[in-house]
Design an enzyme around this catalytic site. Structure first.
Site, PDB file in Angstrom:
ATOM      1  N   ARG A 157       0.826  -1.199   0.000  1.00 15.86           N
ATOM      2  CA  ARG A 157       0.000   0.000   0.000  1.00 15.86           C
ATOM      3  C   ARG A 157       0.870   1.262   0.000  1.00 15.86           C
ATOM      4  O   ARG A 157       1.972   1.263   0.571  1.00 15.86           O
ATOM      5  CB  ARG A 157      -0.903   0.030   1.240  1.00 15.86           C
ATOM      6  CG  ARG A 157      -1.852  -1.138   1.325  1.00 15.86           C
ATOM      7  CD  ARG A 157      -2.807  -0.973   2.496  1.00 15.86           C
ATOM      8  NE  ARG A 157      -2.116  -0.594   3.731  1.00 15.86           N
ATOM      9  CZ  ARG A 157      -2.745  -0.323   4.871  1.00 15.86           C
ATOM     10  NH1 ARG A 157      -4.061  -0.368   4.917  1.00 15.86           N
ATOM     11  NH2 ARG A 157      -2.065  -0.013   5.963  1.00 15.86           N
ATOM     12  N   ARG A 185       2.980   8.720   9.226  1.00 16.19           N
ATOM     13  CA  ARG A 185       1.933   8.076  10.021  1.00 16.19           C
ATOM     14  C   ARG A 185       2.324   8.013  11.488  1.00 16.19           C
ATOM     15  O   ARG A 185       1.466   8.102  12.375  1.00 16.19           O
ATOM     16  CB  ARG A 185       1.653   6.659   9.490  1.00 16.19           C
ATOM     17  CG  ARG A 185       0.945   6.653   8.138  1.00 16.19           C
ATOM     18  CD  ARG A 185       0.952   5.272   7.519  1.00 16.19           C
ATOM     19  NE  ARG A 185       0.117   4.337   8.262  1.00 16.19           N
ATOM     20  CZ  ARG A 185       0.132   3.015   8.068  1.00 16.19           C
ATOM     21  NH1 ARG A 185       0.958   2.491   7.172  1.00 16.19           N
ATOM     22  NH2 ARG A 185      -0.665   2.234   8.758  1.00 16.19           N
TER      23      ARG A 185
END
Length: 212
Positions: free
Chosen positions: A159, A170
């Site tokens: 991904r 993140r």
């Protein structure tokens, strides 16, 4: 036993949640799974969520909270549950407290998986995901056949979120939002910190020790 798994992306929450749910025979309530179930079942909240997801928009807390509330109302959750991916923010945690209070329940354990950032970047950068059922595979949990999902035979993908630069971003997002939950639950004396580095079996043993 009512349990929440907390920890940064790549800490192994999903893997350990599955094992703990199987051991105690309680449902694992993953936000993604219960959202997909609500959409597949065509519930009112599921239809609202689907319309937003189809439009590429985020599903707001009001709908996510409602879908979680419906999952907690299931007879399967009457003996306990394990939340994986929810709550992500303090407002969601407050809403969860209200959901549980009306059922005479509360969170008993919050398992915080702790893994150094460099290890997380290494784990996630090499992670492959099934585009069908979202199962993930990595160095410690490889698929039986390289590049193929064990569950449905789909070709695995990497991904965009699992690229190194995005992984570090993140981590920042996690520290500024989700990590605030640690303080929220520490005040209740329910946080159990668990080192998340080692084999799946090593971490599982530490979790069992933390729950004693």
């Amino acid at each position: 036993m009512n349990v929440i798994f907390l920890g940064p992306p790549g800490a192994g929450k999903g893997t350990q949640a599955k094992r703990l749910a199987a051991r105690y025979k309680i449902p694992q309530l993953s936000t993604g799974d219960i959202l997909r179930t609500a959409v597949a079942n065509g519930t009112e909240l599921g239809r609202q969520a689907k319309a937003l997801m189809d439009a590429g928009k985020l599903v707001p807390d009001a709908i996510v909270n409602g879908i979680v509330d419906e999952a907690l109302a299931s007879p399967l959750a009457s003996r306990g549950f394990l939340l994986d991916g929810f709550p992500r923010t303090v407002p969601q945690a407050t809403a969860l407290d209200e959901m549980l209070a009306k059922r005479g329940k509360k969170i008993e354990h919050v398992l915080l998986l702790e893994v150094p950032t460099d290890v997380l970047v290494e784990r996630l950068s090499g992670r492959q995901t099934c585009p069908v059922d979202q199962a993930s595979y990595g160095k410690d949990t490889p698929p039986k056949r390289p590049g193929i999902c064990d569950n449905d035979g789909a070709a695995l993908i990497v991904r965009p979120d699992d690229m190194p630069d995005r992984v570090r971003q993140r981590m920042i997002e996690y520290e500024t939002k989700t990590a605030l939950l640690t303080g929220y639950y520490r005040e209740r004396g329910v946080v159990r910190a668990v080192p998340g580095v080692g084999t799946v079996e090593d971490v599982e043993r530490r979790i069992q020790q933390a729950l004693r």
